[in-house]
Design a protein around this motif. Sequence first.
Motif, PDB file in Angstrom:
ATOM      1  N   THR A 487       0.652  -1.199  -0.086  1.00  0.00           N
ATOM      2  CA  THR A 487       0.257   0.153  -0.167  1.00  0.00           C
ATOM      3  C   THR A 487       0.527   1.288  -0.089  1.00  0.00           C
ATOM      4  O   THR A 487       0.443   2.164  -0.852  1.00  0.00           O
ATOM      5  CB  THR A 487      -1.015   0.109   1.319  1.00  0.00           C
ATOM      6  OG1 THR A 487      -1.375  -1.213   1.122  1.00  0.00           O
ATOM      7  CG2 THR A 487      -2.551   0.566   1.259  1.00  0.00           C
ATOM      8  N   SER A 488       1.869   1.084   0.343  1.00  0.00           N
ATOM      9  CA  SER A 488       2.095   2.296   1.190  1.00  0.00           C
ATOM     10  C   SER A 488       3.239   3.055  -0.512  1.00  0.00           C
ATOM     11  O   SER A 488       2.756   4.458  -0.633  1.00  0.00           O
ATOM     12  CB  SER A 488       3.671   2.312   1.897  1.00  0.00           C
ATOM     13  OG  SER A 488       5.094   1.068   1.539  1.00  0.00           O
ATOM     14  N   ASP A 489       3.604   2.384  -1.229  1.00  0.00           N
ATOM     15  CA  ASP A 489       4.461   2.567  -2.408  1.00  0.00           C
ATOM     16  C   ASP A 489       4.312   1.583  -3.504  1.00  0.00           C
ATOM     17  O   ASP A 489       4.595   2.119  -4.547  1.00  0.00           O
ATOM     18  CB  ASP A 489       6.118   2.872  -2.293  1.00  0.00           C
ATOM     19  CG  ASP A 489       6.169   1.062  -1.984  1.00  0.00           C
ATOM     20  OD1 ASP A 489       5.671   0.179  -1.857  1.00  0.00           O
ATOM     21  OD2 ASP A 489       6.934   0.188  -1.175  1.00  0.00           O
ATOM     22  N   ARG A 490       2.432   0.699  -3.358  1.00  0.00           N
ATOM     23  CA  ARG A 490       2.215   0.288  -4.810  1.00  0.00           C
ATOM     24  C   ARG A 490       3.335  -0.702  -5.409  1.00  0.00           C
ATOM     25  O   ARG A 490       3.663  -0.624  -6.453  1.00  0.00           O
ATOM     26  CB  ARG A 490       2.315   1.095  -5.862  1.00  0.00           C
ATOM     27  CG  ARG A 490      -0.071   2.079  -5.167  1.00  0.00           C
ATOM     28  CD  ARG A 490      -0.435   2.442  -6.097  1.00  0.00           C
ATOM     29  NE  ARG A 490       0.061   2.628  -7.705  1.00  0.00           N
ATOM     30  CZ  ARG A 490      -0.926   3.280  -8.264  1.00  0.00           C
ATOM     31  NH1 ARG A 490      -1.332   3.910  -8.143  1.00  0.00           N
ATOM     32  NH2 ARG A 490      -0.469   3.119  -9.677  1.00  0.00           N
ATOM     33  N   ALA A 491       4.387  -0.659  -4.879  1.00  0.00           N
ATOM     34  CA  ALA A 491       4.950  -1.448  -5.016  1.00  0.00           C
ATOM     35  C   ALA A 491       5.056  -2.999  -4.967  1.00  0.00           C
ATOM     36  O   ALA A 491       3.728  -3.738  -4.233  1.00  0.00           O
ATOM     37  CB  ALA A 491       5.787  -1.286  -4.497  1.00  0.00           C
ATOM     38  N   LEU A 492       4.979  -4.040  -6.117  1.00  0.00           N
ATOM     39  CA  LEU A 492       4.301  -5.314  -6.694  1.00  0.00           C
ATOM     40  C   LEU A 492       4.653  -6.165  -5.423  1.00  0.00           C
ATOM     41  O   LEU A 492       6.418  -6.504  -5.745  1.00  0.00           O
ATOM     42  CB  LEU A 492       4.398  -6.000  -7.773  1.00  0.00           C
ATOM     43  CG  LEU A 492       4.058  -7.109  -8.305  1.00  0.00           C
ATOM     44  CD1 LEU A 492       2.902  -7.417  -8.449  1.00  0.00           C
ATOM     45  CD2 LEU A 492       4.501  -7.638  -9.817  1.00  0.00           C
ATOM     46  N   MET A 493       4.665  -7.301  -4.713  1.00  0.00           N
ATOM     47  CA  MET A 493       4.661  -8.257  -3.189  1.00  0.00           C
ATOM     48  C   MET A 493       4.444  -9.628  -4.136  1.00  0.00           C
ATOM     49  O   MET A 493       5.213 -10.511  -3.156  1.00  0.00           O
ATOM     50  CB  MET A 493       4.221  -7.671  -2.527  1.00  0.00           C
ATOM     51  CG  MET A 493       4.338  -6.112  -1.796  1.00  0.00           C
ATOM     52  SD  MET A 493       6.067  -5.741  -2.340  1.00  0.00           S
ATOM     53  CE  MET A 493       6.945  -6.945  -0.675  1.00  0.00           C
ATOM     54  N   GLY A 494       3.838  -9.498  -4.816  1.00  0.00           N
ATOM     55  CA  GLY A 494       3.042 -11.193  -4.751  1.00  0.00           C
ATOM     56  C   GLY A 494       1.513 -10.953  -6.048  1.00  0.00           C
ATOM     57  O   GLY A 494       1.396  -9.877  -6.432  1.00  0.00           O
ATOM     58  N   ALA A 495       0.444 -12.341  -5.886  1.00  0.00           N
ATOM     59  CA  ALA A 495      -0.022 -12.631  -6.405  1.00  0.00           C
ATOM     60  C   ALA A 495      -1.058 -13.050  -6.066  1.00  0.00           C
ATOM     61  O   ALA A 495      -0.982 -14.064  -5.238  1.00  0.00           O
ATOM     62  CB  ALA A 495      -0.402 -12.552  -7.666  1.00  0.00           C
ATOM     63  N   PRO A 543      10.770 -13.999 -11.731  1.00  0.00           N
ATOM     64  CA  PRO A 543      11.702 -13.470 -11.903  1.00  0.00           C
ATOM     65  C   PRO A 543      11.681 -12.188 -10.269  1.00  0.00           C
ATOM     66  O   PRO A 543      10.995 -12.405 -10.360  1.00  0.00           O
ATOM     67  CB  PRO A 543      12.383 -12.831 -12.931  1.00  0.00           C
ATOM     68  CG  PRO A 543      10.920 -12.468 -13.346  1.00  0.00           C
ATOM     69  CD  PRO A 543       9.963 -13.787 -12.876  1.00  0.00           C
ATOM     70  N   GLU A 544      13.320 -12.479  -9.505  1.00  0.00           N
ATOM     71  CA  GLU A 544      13.396 -11.421  -8.684  1.00  0.00           C
ATOM     72  C   GLU A 544      12.387 -10.332  -8.745  1.00  0.00           C
ATOM     73  O   GLU A 544      12.690  -9.724 -10.307  1.00  0.00           O
ATOM     74  CB  GLU A 544      14.766 -11.292  -8.366  1.00  0.00           C
ATOM     75  CG  GLU A 544      15.293 -10.989  -7.078  1.00  0.00           C
ATOM     76  CD  GLU A 544      16.597 -10.585  -7.084  1.00  0.00           C
ATOM     77  OE1 GLU A 544      17.396 -10.023  -6.422  1.00  0.00           O
ATOM     78  OE2 GLU A 544      17.153 -11.720  -7.239  1.00  0.00           O
ATOM     79  N   LEU A 545      12.032  -9.905  -7.890  1.00  0.00           N
ATOM     80  CA  LEU A 545      11.661  -7.939  -7.833  1.00  0.00           C
ATOM     81  C   LEU A 545      12.654  -7.131  -8.457  1.00  0.00           C
ATOM     82  O   LEU A 545      13.380  -7.539  -7.640  1.00  0.00           O
ATOM     83  CB  LEU A 545      10.531  -7.987  -6.314  1.00  0.00           C
ATOM     84  CG  LEU A 545       9.176  -9.136  -6.316  1.00  0.00           C
ATOM     85  CD1 LEU A 545       8.921  -8.655  -4.741  1.00  0.00           C
ATOM     86  CD2 LEU A 545       8.346  -9.010  -7.290  1.00  0.00           C
ATOM     87  N   PRO A 546      11.889  -6.434  -8.533  1.00  0.00           N
ATOM     88  CA  PRO A 546      13.071  -4.991  -8.847  1.00  0.00           C
ATOM     89  C   PRO A 546      13.415  -4.784  -7.864  1.00  0.00           C
ATOM     90  O   PRO A 546      14.879  -4.128  -7.771  1.00  0.00           O
ATOM     91  CB  PRO A 546      12.107  -4.056  -9.361  1.00  0.00           C
ATOM     92  CG  PRO A 546      10.512  -4.192 -10.565  1.00  0.00           C
ATOM     93  CD  PRO A 546      10.624  -5.964  -9.380  1.00  0.00           C
ATOM     94  N   GLY A 547      12.801  -4.726  -6.664  1.00  0.00           N
ATOM     95  CA  GLY A 547      12.960  -4.002  -5.617  1.00  0.00           C
ATOM     96  C   GLY A 547      13.682  -4.865  -4.377  1.00  0.00           C
ATOM     97  O   GLY A 547      14.257  -5.158  -3.358  1.00  0.00           O
ATOM     98  N   GLY A 548      13.945  -6.084  -4.701  1.00  0.00           N
ATOM     99  CA  GLY A 548      15.111  -7.555  -4.595  1.00  0.00           C
ATOM    100  C   GLY A 548      13.792  -8.129  -3.811  1.00  0.00           C
ATOM    101  O   GLY A 548      12.784  -7.500  -3.928  1.00  0.00           O
ATOM    102  N   VAL A 694      -3.109  -4.382  -0.943  1.00  0.00           N
ATOM    103  CA  VAL A 694      -3.728  -3.770  -1.427  1.00  0.00           C
ATOM    104  C   VAL A 694      -4.131  -5.134  -2.929  1.00  0.00           C
ATOM    105  O   VAL A 694      -3.201  -5.157  -3.051  1.00  0.00           O
ATOM    106  CB  VAL A 694      -3.934  -1.907  -2.395  1.00  0.00           C
ATOM    107  CG1 VAL A 694      -4.633  -1.427  -0.886  1.00  0.00           C
ATOM    108  CG2 VAL A 694      -3.002  -1.598  -2.594  1.00  0.00           C
ATOM    109  N   GLN A 695      -5.024  -4.895  -2.936  1.00  0.00           N
ATOM    110  CA  GLN A 695      -6.112  -6.369  -3.953  1.00  0.00           C
ATOM    111  C   GLN A 695      -6.970  -5.637  -4.699  1.00  0.00           C
ATOM    112  O   GLN A 695      -7.713  -5.020  -3.972  1.00  0.00           O
ATOM    113  CB  GLN A 695      -5.863  -7.717  -4.186  1.00  0.00           C
ATOM    114  CG  GLN A 695      -5.835  -8.358  -5.197  1.00  0.00           C
ATOM    115  CD  GLN A 695      -6.566  -9.764  -4.423  1.00  0.00           C
ATOM    116  OE1 GLN A 695      -6.129 -10.094  -3.068  1.00  0.00           O
ATOM    117  NE2 GLN A 695      -6.979 -10.794  -5.637  1.00  0.00           N
ATOM    118  N   GLY A 696      -6.613  -5.567  -6.295  1.00  0.00           N
ATOM    119  CA  GLY A 696      -8.258  -4.725  -6.703  1.00  0.00           C
ATOM    120  C   GLY A 696      -8.150  -4.561  -8.114  1.00  0.00           C
ATOM    121  O   GLY A 696      -7.284  -4.105  -8.606  1.00  0.00           O
TER     122      GLY A 696
END
Length: 713
Positions: A487-495, A543-548, A694-696
């Motif tokens: 939520t804080s930075d809208r970084a993709l974390m998973g699915a 693959p690895e996430l951009p933020g590691g 968040v998810q939506g």
Amino acid sequence: MKAAVFKLPRSSLQLRFSIVVLLVLGAMLALTLALWFRQSWDERRTVEIARQSTHELLLRQLRESGDAQVRQLADSLANPLYYFDLDKVGVLARDALRAPNVSYVLVFDREGRILHDGSGEIAAYGRPMRDALSARIVAADTPLDLQVDGQLDISSPIKVGDDRLGGVRVGYSMSEASHAEEATLVGLRRQLSEVSRRGLWWLLLMCAGLAGVCVLGAMAVQRMLVRPIRQLGDAARKIEHGDFASPMPKATRNDELGDLIHSFDRMRDSVARHDRDMRRAAYSDALTGLANRLAFRTELDQRLREMHGAGGQLVLLFADLDDFKGVNDTLGHEAGDDVLVQMAMRIENAVRAAGETDAMVARLGGDEFVILLEAPAGGDRRGLATRLAESLVQELIEPLLLHGRRLVLGTSVGVAIFPDDADSASQLMKCGDIAMYQAKFAGKNCYRFYSHEVAEDAMRRMRMEQNLRGAWERGEMSVVYQPIYRTSDRALMGAEALLRWTHPTDGAIPPELFVPVAEQSGLIEDIGVHVLQAACAEAASWPELPGGGHAFVSVNVSGQQMRNVALFTQVTDALRHSGLAAERLHLEVTETAVIRDVTHAADLLARLRGVGVRVWLDDFGTGYSSLNHLRRVQVDGLKIDRSFIADLLEDPGDLALTSATMAMAHSLGIVVVAEGVEQRGQYDLLREREGDFVQGYWLSHPLSAMEFARLLD
Ligand code: C2E
Ligand code: MG
Ligand code: MG
């Protein structure tokens, strides 16, 4: 060529006996006739012999007396003839002629010329005798007696010393002898025929007596042999058709047939006993002792038949234990049997407690029970059914004690009514089944009345269930991935891995429709494993996430799957095979699944978390979970249901609840995922209140595996 088969008509014992009797009677008649003929022949022979003897006797008498007369006459005539005293000759001849039986008297000279014939004028005087005997008579030197034309001709020469003067011939008529003979024979015949008539009467009497004996014998055979045997035969035939109450011949007699009847009686009793036992076995359920499906169907058919046109009503309650399969799977079949026995007793008690003493309770098989009630014509059948269904549901949800363990099992009850819902037995049972199915869909542990609309819905679900079988194997199913952001930075974390089903003809079917069907039918257990494996394999390739670090994948686990003891192994196997780190797998379990058996859920989730898997509580807020549950069941996160998020901006209550949930979660040290974010405002608000994820749709719709992989790139 096939040889013709001649079948003799079946001959009964009595017929055979009658034939024998008739044959005996016939033989006797023939014998009587033969005797009769023989007797009349003998009679004729006797008469013939008697005639001959009489004839000979009379002839001999006639001859002897004639001989004496003629000899005396010849002696008397010797002198008159010597002196040729014709007068004297005439006197003697006339005297002789007057003697009885004498028909002629001829006195003749040496040459055979007639000298006198006893008549006055002697018309034949001097004429020679010309008859057939005369020559012999004239030549004879001794007396002769000869027979001719019914006459006995006795002659004697008339001699003086050795001088033959002539002779005398006397003709004796034999007609008188014949008359005497005839008179004798008539008497004889009369006596004989009298005797023979008497004999015939005796014979006929004997015949009649014998015929009577035969008839009496036939009657006795009929009474003592044929009738009891027939009755035995009839009884045997009835026994063959299951009628053991047919009358038997009296078994009081003390003979072989009496023994047979006794044995037959005993055999009948034993067959009846066996039949009863077999019927009992065939009509009752071995486990619970209740009536079985066969008995129930027979009873239902009979009641419907009796009710036909009588205006009566039948109420059918179709009860099915909820999640009974789980008991068998987790506790074993013995425990399952124990549960069935206890439940059967409870159902019976509930029915009796409701005052339905005439109700029939049966187990159709598995965990299916039925109750059949008769409602009086015009009675309140719905009220009756409601009362019983309610008390059933209440009674059966009470905890069971199973080897010291408490077990709670609900029951879904379907109610169908004759003649409202169905007009035949099979239709009624089908309606009950559908109504029960409906109760299951309504959340189980409740009752539902059959309704046509609902039935169509149930039919649709049943069709869907059939279509669902093997859908994964046929490649109709796939998994899509809906991104989840910080939520804080809208970084993709998973699915979140979401299941999709595209039916070949019906097209895409929403999970809201098919997932409940898959859960209810138990198919979700297999499908869930496929989703788990596919999601793990897919995530492992990301693959690895951009933020590691690596993106996580969250997989939905239904309550059905949670109750399966194999879930833990399925999860660890999926991780091992895919090579995915346990921390990257999140499992979404629903509140309701957890609440159903908190102890088991707590145990399972603890073990899963023990290997590193994260657990999220899905659809949070829709169920009835309390903080108390959250305390007992350790989870890593909550997913606030999208229904709360949807009205976040408009409904202060939802906002307050969401905020409170987030605050509470944070205080417990767990993360909060808000799902169903469709608007920027919602997102902003969630970020303001420090929601974790968040998810939506505002962020992203679910993506195919390929699309998601591209997004990660
Ligand atoms: P869920 O677990 O709560 O999944 C989230 C649902 O919300 C998904 O619907 C998702 O597409 C939908 N969603 C996400 N964002 C939005 C939004 O902004 N607006 C709206 N209206 N909806 C949004 P989906 O995929 O139709 O799944 C529905 C439900 O089906 C799921 O609810 C889950 O309970 C069940 N389900 C889906 N896949 C699986 C699965 O693999 N296993 C199990 N057991 N259940 C599954
Ligand atoms: Mg979910
Ligand atoms: Mg959800």
